[in-house]
Write an enzyme that holds these catalytic residues in place. Structure first.
Site, PDB file in Angstrom:
ATOM      1  N   GLU A   1       1.621   0.349  -5.105  1.00  0.00           N
ATOM      2  CA  GLU A   1       1.247   1.543  -5.509  1.00  0.00           C
ATOM      3  C   GLU A   1       2.524   2.716  -5.395  1.00  0.00           C
ATOM      4  O   GLU A   1       2.913   3.006  -4.313  1.00  0.00           O
ATOM      5  CB  GLU A   1       0.236   2.250  -4.726  1.00  0.00           C
ATOM      6  CG  GLU A   1      -1.191   1.370  -4.652  1.00  0.00           C
ATOM      7  CD  GLU A   1      -2.165   1.966  -3.751  1.00  0.00           C
ATOM      8  OE1 GLU A   1      -3.274   2.308  -4.004  1.00  0.00           O
ATOM      9  OE2 GLU A   1      -1.955   2.129  -2.345  1.00  0.00           O
TER      10      GLU A   1
ATOM     11  N   ASP B   1       0.947  -1.135  -0.040  1.00  0.00           N
ATOM     12  CA  ASP B   1       0.071  -0.120  -0.008  1.00  0.00           C
ATOM     13  C   ASP B   1       0.790   1.352  -0.096  1.00  0.00           C
ATOM     14  O   ASP B   1       1.930   1.261   0.609  1.00  0.00           O
ATOM     15  CB  ASP B   1      -0.902   0.017   1.321  1.00  0.00           C
ATOM     16  CG  ASP B   1      -1.989   1.247   1.312  1.00  0.00           C
ATOM     17  OD1 ASP B   1      -2.739   1.263   0.554  1.00  0.00           O
ATOM     18  OD2 ASP B   1      -1.712   1.997   2.274  1.00  0.00           O
TER      19      ASP B   1
END
Length: 935
Positions: A591, A554
């Site tokens: 990400e 993340d």
């Protein structure tokens, strides 16, 4: 990755308390303290008061008169408040044993460093009071050393001040610290606290054991806490005992506290009591916290559970053989990913035992509707299931009996465009059993709410059973890890752990000393050695102890590239012979967004899309998503793209005129071409002007290169994920309202097929293959089961179950409401079944030929690939009408529709044709057609 703080009440079991008179410890100025004479379990309990002796070679300023910067009209009380407030900031950085960095100009004045063991420092008009130690530090005209600038680029322009040799630095780091600047006449000009990560890394970086270590006759605890004054472990017999059965004192050796306990500790629970200075309160606090290396927990993490993960007692039958039984993946380029939330998978599945719905064990139900669906996808070629956060996170009580629920039958009676459903859901959203989980508390322990019993070893055993079950149906397991931030901070937050153990170290702070929040909450600092080590150790824990097969990071761009490289190296070093794991099979991606304080390498080289290229680590390709669908998640919701009607069927949104739309569509096609070629930096295409360019020469609207990858496995292609609207929802929102639900369903499949047939790693949001809807909720992280429902019986896609929650969606309610109210938007069971079959078809096509999964950039651009097909032609027609495309270079070939599409239940794609004499392909409306020529 939206998150929200928990609103649950404070739990005293993990509280902190103010300590005004801590047990003294030696504060030596001329040598480092030695712990060799300490008792094995003992604190330093009887040392003399801290010495105030100063080294005679130091020069000290005259008595302080801290009033020069105060205007004449400022009252004594206001002056006092201003000076006291300055110590609540930490604008100076102790970056190495001999250097303090501070952005202050002292001219012909001087600076001093102060320490107080009891955190008694105060700044008044009369001077700095309450110090045990005062040391002059002199400015170094040569500035900060190069290694300091490399580690802390955001302070590259700060002044460097030299700390004299011989100072007892390690002891001082356990105190409240401050620096003050004085003018030549001795008046105080400025004062501030210090940030310590630099010096802590230099003096206390440590690679030895941490957490609980088990031997045949003992359990030993290790805790890294170099700024702590004392550490004790409170041992509890069980999860609910009011009083500890034993309190033991840990001894310190160079920043690491340890104690050896009896083997009887195994199966018990413990918390640490850490007496430490905390910069947020300017006080010595007695903090109660879990072990950062916890491997087990009590319900809601009130206590750390002592569980030996190597014990046979917590291994399912056949666990040690699982590595040999894992489904094979020959190359990372063969991977395809299905993103799934554990609770979504079975919360509404009536074919699952009610006691295990929404939990780990639901994956072990071989005859459930959900497992049958996963088996279907696995047989078609799907390789990996990506599970949203599974570690211990805040926002969901691990005790199911504490959850609040809602009457679904009542909700079902409400109008499809009503705001009542969301009102009922949001009223209990912080007390139900639902949250995505992007609010981490402890990284290394499975979440207890998904287990049948959050106490004891059940969460460990059941998590392993889940991994085992998924592997046995042909699917490898990827975990979603959230190392970029933490839910809690400070000495009092019940969800704070790391910031209680070494305050101010684990969390990234700004120039004033306050915690950065660009990730939505408390940002972590992987540029600090022991933060990086904790991350790498945690990854190894999940791979070795739970046999997972990959990780999705993340907000990976908020992590340093060096950390990602170290993580990959650590995992690749795992071997079957040594660890029972083939580490080279572990895939990493994340990400790579570049924003906040880390953007443009502001805190070091971060793991952004561009920086990570060449590493073999994947990053999400938002370019293809935006080109296919139109706009971006941050733009106008009606902005259309290649697939949603740009220039074909306008939804009424003003794009600046027809000429501008032509440019937008042509640009989108360029972005899609590059994306389907794995977003390779050096891949060559003919752009919208006919010019031959590389992927890096094709630019986004902001002028950033579209392509960044050096290898196809570095690109994660996707059009939908847990964030933002589902694929069906965004298609329903952006397309013209007058088109039919049949067309919307075909566009859903068209988008999915573009991802499935691209080079790189295809990524699918669970339910996209079933036309999944969240009733147009753009951020369902805390929207309960109602809006996140999955139906593996294919009876409903969850469209039009009420207006989505107000907090994140109210601005779009005027657009959403008429769509939800229109019954023609809702697909029926036949639409859902057709979508599932089309997804299965396109997976089978991807895995029918290695030409869809080329492993290198060279193979994609240049090298012929020998396989069963000599040529493959894929054509995507997003138009509402049939199209014909002629390519003379492809005439006289023996192209046929792909065998999978010949046998499909989709009658539309069967109308695709090829005329050999002219090289003309005819494609039905809103269809992906694949033609092959057999070798």
């Amino acid at each position: 990755m939206p998150v929200a703080r928990s609103s649950r009440p404070f739990l005293p079991g993990l509280s902190s308390s103010r300590t005004t008179t801590p047990t003294p410890f030696p504060l030596l100025l001329s040598s480092n303290p030695s712990s060799s004479s300490l008792p094995r379990r003992g604190l330093i309990v009887s040392s003399p008061p801290p010495t105030r002796r100063l080294l005679t070679s130091f020069r000290y300023p005259p008595p302080l008169r801290c009033s020069s910067s105060m205007p004449a009209h400022v009252s004594t009380a206001e002056s006092q408040a201003q000076w006291e407030n300055c110590l609540s900031y930490s604008r100076a950085f102790w970056v190495s044993e001999s250097v303090i960095a501070w952005n202050v100009d002292v001219g012909d004045g001087c600076c001093c460093l102060y320490a107080s063991q009891t955190a008694s420092l105060s700044v008044t008009d009369g001077g700095i009071q309450g110090h045990d130690v005062r040391i002059e530090i002199k400015e170094d005209s040569e500035g900060l050393p190069a290694n300091v600038v490399e580690k802390f680029p955001h302070i590259r322009d700060y002044k460097a001040f030299k700390v004299p040799i011989g100072v007892a630095v390690k002891s001082m780091l356990k105190c409240q610290l401050a620096v003050a600047a004085f003018s030549s006449d001795g008046r105080c000009r400025d004062a501030t606290g210090l940030q310590l990560p630099g010096i802590l890394d230099e003096l206390f970086s440590y690679d030895g054991p941490l957490g609980a270590c088990y031997s045949a006759d003992a359990v030993t605890l290790y805790l890294w806490a170099p700024t702590a004054q004392t550490v004790r472990a409170c041992i509890y017999r069980d999860a609910a005992s009011a009083e500890p059965q034993e309190i033991v004192e840990l001894r310190e050796l160079n920043g690491v506290w340890s104690v050896e306990g009896s083997k009887s500790w195994e199966g018990c629970y413990y918390t640490y009591e850490v007496c430490v200075y905390h910069p947020t309160t300017l006080s010595i606090e007695k903090c109660y916290a879990n072990d950062p290396y916890a491997r087990g927990l009590s319900s809601d993490g009130q206590r750390t559970f002592l569980v030996d993960l190597a014990s046979n007692d917590v291994k399912p039958e056949g666990w040690d053989r699982l590595t040999d039984e894992k489904p094979s993946v020959l190359s990372f380029s063969d991977i395809s990913i299905y993103e799934l939330h554990i609770r979504d998978f079975s919360a509404y599945d009536q074919t699952v035992d009610p006691d295990i719905r929404g939990g780990y064990l639901a994956f072990t139900m071989e005859d459930s509707a959900g497992v049958h669906h996963l088996k279907k996808l696995s047989r078609a070629g799907l390789t990996h299931v990506h599970l949203l956060p599974t570690f211990h996170f805040a926002g969901v009580d691990d005790v199911k009996g504490n959850w609040k629920g809602i009457d679904n039958k009542m909700l079902e009676t409400l109008p499809p465009d009503s705001d009542e459903q969301q009102a009922h859901i949001t009223a209990i959203q912080n007390d139900d059993g639902y949250n995505w989980g992007y609010n981490p508390v402890l990284w290394g322990v499975p979440k207890g709410s998904y287990a049948t019993n959050p106490n004891g070893p059940a969460r460990v055993t059941e998590f392993r059973k889940m991994v085992q079950a998924l592997n046995h149906i042909g699917l490898r397991v990827i975990l979603d890890v959230v190392y970029n931030h933490l839910q809690g901070s400070g000495p009092f937050d019940k969800d704070s752990v790391l910031d209680k153990i070494v305050p101010g170290y684990y969390l990234r702070r700004n120039a004033s000393g306050h915690v950065e929040h660009s990730t939505c909450m408390n940002n972590t600092a992987s540029e600090h050695y022991m933060v990086e080590r904790l991350i790498v150790d945690d990854l190894v824990n999940w791979v070795v102890n739970y046999k997972v097969d990959g990780f999705r990071f993340d907000l990976m761009g908020h992590i340093m590239k060096r950390t990602m490289d170290k993580a990959k190296d650590a995992l690749c070093s795992l071997t079957m012979e040594k660890d029972g794991i083939n580490g080279s099979s572990i895939y990493l991606y994340g990400e790579g967004w570049d924003f906040g304080e880390v953007s443009q390498n502001g805190r070091g080289i971060n793991a952004s899309q561009f920086n990570i290229s060449g590493s073999g680590i994947g990053s999400f390709n938002d370019r293809i998503r935006d080109a296919v669908l139109g706009g971006s998640p941050f733009g106008h919701p009606l902005q259309q793209g290649f697939l949603t009607g740009l220039m074909l069927q306008s939804n009424g949104h003003d794009n600046g005129g027809r000429d501008n739309e032509e440019v937008m569509l042509a640009t989108a096609k360029d972005h899609i071409q590059v994306g389907m070629a794995a977003n390779l930096r050096d891949f060559e295409i003919a752009d919208r002007t006919g010019k031959k360019v590389t992927g890096s020469e094709v630019l986004t609207y902001g002028g950033t290169p579209v392509a960044y990858a050096l290898s196809p496995v570095e690109t994660i292609n996707y059009v939908s994920a847990h964030d933002n609207e589902t694929l069906f929802d965004i298609v329903s929102l952006k397309t013209r309202m007058e088109i039919s639900v049949d067309d919307r369903c075909r566009l859903n499949h068209l988008a999915t097929s573009m991802i499935a047939l691209s080079q790189g790693i295809p990524f699918f949001h669970a339910g996209d293959e079933m036309l999944r809807s969240k009733s147009l909720d753009r951020d369902s992280y805390n929207s309960g089961d109602w809006f996140n429902r999955l139906d593996f019986t294919y009876n409903s896609n969850n469209w039009a179950v009420g207006l989505p929650p107000k907090e994140k969606n109210e601005k779009s309610w005027p657009l959403i409401k008429p769509r939800l109210a229109d019954p023609s938007f809702k697909p029926d069971r036949d639409h859902i079944l057709a979508a599932v079959q089309n997804f299965v078809d396109v997976l089978q096509i991807r895995y029918s030929s290695p030409l869809f999964r080329l492993p290198t950039a060279k193979a994609i651009q240049y090298i012929p690939w020998i396989c069963s097909y000599s040529h493959i032609v894929v054509i995507f027609n997003a138009q509402p009408s049939e199209v014909s495309i002629t390519d003379p270079a492809l005439s006289s070939k023996s192209f046929q529709l792909h065998p999978v599409q010949v046998k499909t239940t989709d009658e539309v794609v069967k109308r695709s044709s090829y005329d050999a004499s002219s090289g003309c392909f005819t494609i039905p409306p809103r269809t992906t057609s694949v033609f092959v020529e057999c070798r």
